[in-house]
Design a protein around this motif. Structure first.
Motif, PDB file in Angstrom:
ATOM      1  N   ASP A 119      58.664  38.633 184.887  1.00 57.60           N
ATOM      2  CA  ASP A 119      58.201  37.308 184.438  1.00 57.60           C
ATOM      3  C   ASP A 119      56.799  37.016 184.974  1.00 57.60           C
ATOM      4  O   ASP A 119      55.949  36.483 184.261  1.00 57.60           O
ATOM      5  N   ILE A 166      54.254  38.947 183.043  1.00 55.28           N
ATOM      6  CA  ILE A 166      53.981  38.337 181.723  1.00 55.28           C
ATOM      7  C   ILE A 166      53.079  37.112 181.895  1.00 55.28           C
ATOM      8  O   ILE A 166      52.101  36.930 181.177  1.00 55.28           O
ATOM      9  N   LYS A 175      51.026  36.465 184.305  1.00 55.64           N
ATOM     10  CA  LYS A 175      49.663  36.871 184.657  1.00 55.64           C
ATOM     11  C   LYS A 175      48.935  37.408 183.429  1.00 55.64           C
ATOM     12  O   LYS A 175      47.752  37.155 183.233  1.00 55.64           O
ATOM     13  N   ALA A 176      49.655  38.138 182.589  1.00 54.32           N
ATOM     14  CA  ALA A 176      49.033  38.733 181.399  1.00 54.32           C
ATOM     15  C   ALA A 176      48.530  37.660 180.446  1.00 54.32           C
ATOM     16  O   ALA A 176      47.480  37.826 179.820  1.00 54.32           O
ATOM     17  N   ILE A 211      51.274  41.385 192.303  1.00 53.93           N
ATOM     18  CA  ILE A 211      52.045  42.208 191.353  1.00 53.93           C
ATOM     19  C   ILE A 211      51.113  42.740 190.265  1.00 53.93           C
ATOM     20  O   ILE A 211      50.289  42.013 189.703  1.00 53.93           O
ATOM     21  N   VAL A 219      50.175  43.779 186.791  1.00 48.90           N
ATOM     22  CA  VAL A 219      50.646  43.327 185.468  1.00 48.90           C
ATOM     23  C   VAL A 219      51.254  44.492 184.679  1.00 48.90           C
ATOM     24  O   VAL A 219      52.333  44.376 184.105  1.00 48.90           O
ATOM     25  N   LEU A 220      50.563  45.611 184.702  1.00 44.84           N
ATOM     26  CA  LEU A 220      51.013  46.747 183.892  1.00 44.84           C
ATOM     27  C   LEU A 220      52.335  47.300 184.386  1.00 44.84           C
ATOM     28  O   LEU A 220      53.233  47.584 183.603  1.00 44.84           O
ATOM     29  N   MET A 263      55.164  44.922 183.568  1.00 45.46           N
ATOM     30  CA  MET A 263      55.591  44.925 182.165  1.00 45.46           C
ATOM     31  C   MET A 263      56.064  46.310 181.732  1.00 45.46           C
ATOM     32  O   MET A 263      56.373  46.534 180.565  1.00 45.46           O
ATOM     33  N   ARG A 264      56.052  47.237 182.687  1.00 45.81           N
ATOM     34  CA  ARG A 264      56.502  48.620 182.453  1.00 45.81           C
ATOM     35  C   ARG A 264      55.830  49.216 181.213  1.00 45.81           C
ATOM     36  O   ARG A 264      56.478  49.761 180.320  1.00 45.81           O
ATOM     37  N   ARG A 265      54.555  49.042 181.254  1.00 48.43           N
ATOM     38  CA  ARG A 265      53.819  49.580 180.110  1.00 48.43           C
ATOM     39  C   ARG A 265      53.337  50.980 180.426  1.00 48.43           C
ATOM     40  O   ARG A 265      53.077  51.314 181.576  1.00 48.43           O
ATOM     41  N   GLU A 266      53.146  51.738 179.410  1.00 44.11           N
ATOM     42  CA  GLU A 266      52.571  53.077 179.586  1.00 44.11           C
ATOM     43  C   GLU A 266      51.080  52.932 179.765  1.00 44.11           C
ATOM     44  O   GLU A 266      50.438  52.128 179.108  1.00 44.11           O
ATOM     45  N   ILE A 267      50.541  53.705 180.678  1.00 41.34           N
ATOM     46  CA  ILE A 267      49.096  53.636 180.894  1.00 41.34           C
ATOM     47  C   ILE A 267      48.469  54.856 180.227  1.00 41.34           C
ATOM     48  O   ILE A 267      48.911  55.953 180.436  1.00 41.34           O
TER      49      ILE A 267
END
Lengths: 446, 230
Positions: free
Chosen positions: A337, A340, A342-343, A436, A438-439, A442-446
């Protein structure tokens, strides 16, 4: 983001982990209750002792026991009295001389030996002396007596085989003089040894009033208050200073005595007592007042209370470990959360504020519940402890004894300590929340 | 609107003091004009997501700069970039990134809450935006109660509610079926045409990229092809 919205966030977040928050608040409340109850004992005893001092004697009274002159302590004389009466804020200066023998007083069929003093009634009146009955003397041969004077008067036909005192050591009612003392003629008999023989001199006096009893039940005033003229007559008979009885074994009795036996200054208020005391000390007077006793007592209890608060704080610090744990878990649970938020543009400061608000809320809620619990414990202590002491030790506590007291200042101190400790314990998790990634969140792929 | 100038980025992999440098972006430069839809395409691992993260301010490039609305945003700190994002950039994510404990309404309202708007103003704007994306009847639905397409609409609505001049979209249709994908693409093109929002979108899907007015193809961290649609 407004405070109201932050508060809404905190409440929604807390609803998600009710049981954990409840346990943390409970631990904090226990810590706060422990601190308050512990310190309340210090506050309670302090209040009790202060009340005791204040009710024992007038707090505006300053005892002046002498003056330092040429490395010696001299008694207070009229010369000093004049000076003392001129001191700023000095309401009155009372003085008493004690007769150096205990005369016998005869009244109808009753008699007894009673301590006799010469007092200055105008200054006593200014100091607030009040009579229980009757009026102040207007004539030199009129006197007032202490409220317990009657206890020293015994009937002439006292039975030898009967107990005359009750369980409390007081004269039984049936042996006491039963009539009103006001207006009664009383005979004061003073003695002197002349060539090995005891000679007596009788002075006839009229009782015009009875002084108010002292503040405490256990204090007694049995004195007879005579005038300067009566003292002069006594001295002219005994030919000694203040009516001392000549005794070959005690040559000091014949020495001339100067100065008053008891001198008391009276200030208008408690605050002025300190001021006057300091001034008199500078002027080499030996002074002692309830205010200085209070001062010492306050210092002692302030240290004691600070110590108890410190010990109590340890309990809150232990509770803060729970808060730290709860907040750390909250941050971990809400990582996604937070990412998100922060994003989409949440400033790290706002994120920090939300978590600090949450830990502060836990602290304040704990402080509130802890205070309520502490009040209940305090009431139970004050009711239960005297009963326990009375039944276990068969000892009665003094009237008005307060074991535990919670003044508003203690609540404020406990709440502030609790708030500081909880905010500090929430600081690190809150900072972690702002850091924290952000990436990752949000478990994003880099 | 967006100027990307000589962006290079290298990841350091492995343990400290024994790291291996892995260059993922090499001298990337391009620009996006106002009202344009730019699609960055490339295979998985080509570096397109890293590029979007750098433009979005989630990462700092090893070298180079990003200019948005004539401002060098590369030098902004985290807080400053957050404020900048809140006013200027909207995001659409592949997996929607909705807060599961909040309703559709609350998720959309969130950027307005962060901006500090009054409750009345927020309600009005959120309701308008919900209507705009065709979700007027889903105010109180939680993300778990919505389909993938509806969740993406909520995500788009959350972006639209602050009326950003730029939207960055990361595989906006990556988690959707083909029918829903077309709905979302129609929504994006509609927003671009009707409101003039500039889109920068990354996708590996050629079909999705076709809605763009300009396409950039990245391979191994380098721009290998740039084409403008007719």
């Amino acid at each position: 983001m407004t405070f109201k919205d932050q508060w809404r966030f905190v409440r929604n977040n807390m609803k998600r982990s009710k049981s954990r928050i409840f346990m943390t608040v409970l631990a904090t409340a226990m810590g706060v209750a422990f601190l308050i109850v512990l310190a309340s004992v210090g506050f309670g005893l302090h209040t009790t002792f202060i009340d005791d001092i204040i009710s024992d004697r007038s707090v505006t009274k300053i005892q002046i026991s002498g003056i330092e002159k040429e490395n010696d302590i001299a008694p207070i004389t009229d010369e000093e009295i004049t000076e003392l009466e001129k001191v700023d804020n000095m309401k009155a200066v009372t003085r008493q001389l004690s007769l150096r023998q205990t005369p016998q007083f005869n009244m109808e069929d009753y008699n007894g030996r009673v301590e006799t003093v010469v007092t200055h009634f105008p200054s006593e009146l200014k100091a607030g002396m009040e009579l229980k009955e009757g009026d102040l003397p207007e004539d030199p041969y009129e006197v007032v007596v202490g409220p317990h004077f009657i206890e020293n008067l015994y009937p002439e036909d006292l039975p030898a085989d009967e107990e005359i005192y009750d369980e409390e050591g007081m004269l039984k009612e049936e042996f006491k003089y039963g009539e009103s003392l006001i207006g009664q003629e009383i005979e004061m008999v003073v003695e002197q040894n002349v060539d090995g023989e005891t000679k007596e001199h009788e002075i006839s006096l009229i009782i015009t009033g009875i002084v108010e009893p002292p503040a405490r039940d256990w204090m007694q005033d049995r004195q007879v208050y005579i005038s300067d003229d009566v003292l002069t007559e006594v001295e002219s008979f005994t030919e000694t200073s203040r009516g001392a009885i000549v005794d070959p074994n005690y040559p000091e009795a014949e020495q001339e005595v100067t100065g008053y036996n008891y001198v008391y200054g009276y200030a208008n208020s408690l605050e002025e007592v300190q001021e006057i005391s300091e001034y008199l000390t500078e002027e080499n007077y030996l002074v002692y007042s309830a205010a200085s006793e209070l001062d010492h007592l306050n210092t002692f209890f302030t240290i004691a209370k600070a110590g108890l608060i410190f010990i109590g704080t340890i309990a809150i610090i232990i509770a803060s470990i729970g808060i730290y744990n709860t907040m750390t878990m909250a941050v971990t649970e809400r990582t996604s959360d937070i990412g998100i938020m922060k994003a989409i543009g949440a400033h790290p400061k706002k994120i920090k504020q939300i978590f600090l608000l949450e830990s502060s809320y836990i602290g304040l809620l704990g402080a509130f519940i802890g205070t309520v619990v502490a009040f209940v414990i305090s009431i139970l202590l004050n009711i239960g402890l005297p009963l326990i002491i009375e039944s276990a030790f068969e000892q009665e506590l003094p009237e008005g004894f307060q074991f535990s007291s919670i003044p508003p200042s203690l609540i404020v101190i406990a709440a502030v300590i609790c708030l500081i400790v909880t905010v500090l314990s929430g600081l690190k998790p809150a900072k972690r929340a702002t850091q924290i990634d952000v990436l990752k969140a949000m478990r994003r792929e880099i | 609107m967006i100027d990307v100038k000589d962006i290079n980025h290298t990841f350091l992999l492995g343990k400290k003091q024994n790291e291996t440098a892995l260059p993922v972006l090499k001298n990337i430069s391009f620009s996006v004009d106002k009202g344009e839809i730019l699609a960055i395409t490339g295979k998985s691992g080509s570096g397109k997501s890293t590029l979007l993260n750098i433009i979005g301010g989630f990462m700092k490039p090893t070298s180079g700069s990003v200019w948005i609305k004539d401002m060098n945003v590369t030098n902004l700190n985290e807080g400053e970039y957050a404020d900048f994002r809140l006013d200027n950039i909207g995001f659409i994510f592949q997996n929607f990134q909705l807060i599961p404990s909040m309703t559709a309404f609350e998720n959309i309202e969130l950027p307005l809450v962060l901006k500090g708007l009054s409750e009345k103003e927020r309600k009005k704007k959120t309701e308008q935006t919900l209507e705009q994306v065709g979700l007027s009847d889903y105010h109180h639905h939680y993300p778990s109660e919505l389909s993938g397409g509806q969740q993406q609409r909520v995500s788009i609505a959350r972006t639209l509610v602050i009326e950003p001049p730029i939207i960055l979209a990361d595989e906006p249709t990556g988690s959707l079926d083909s029918e829903t994908e077309q709905e979302i693409l129609d929504l994006i093109t509609g927003l671009n045409r009707n409101i003039g929002i500039t889109f920068l979108m990354i996708t590996h899907d050629e079909e999705v990229a076709r809605i763009a007015s300009k396409q950039i193809h990245i391979h191994d961290g380098e721009i290998v092809k740039e084409e403008v649609s007719a």
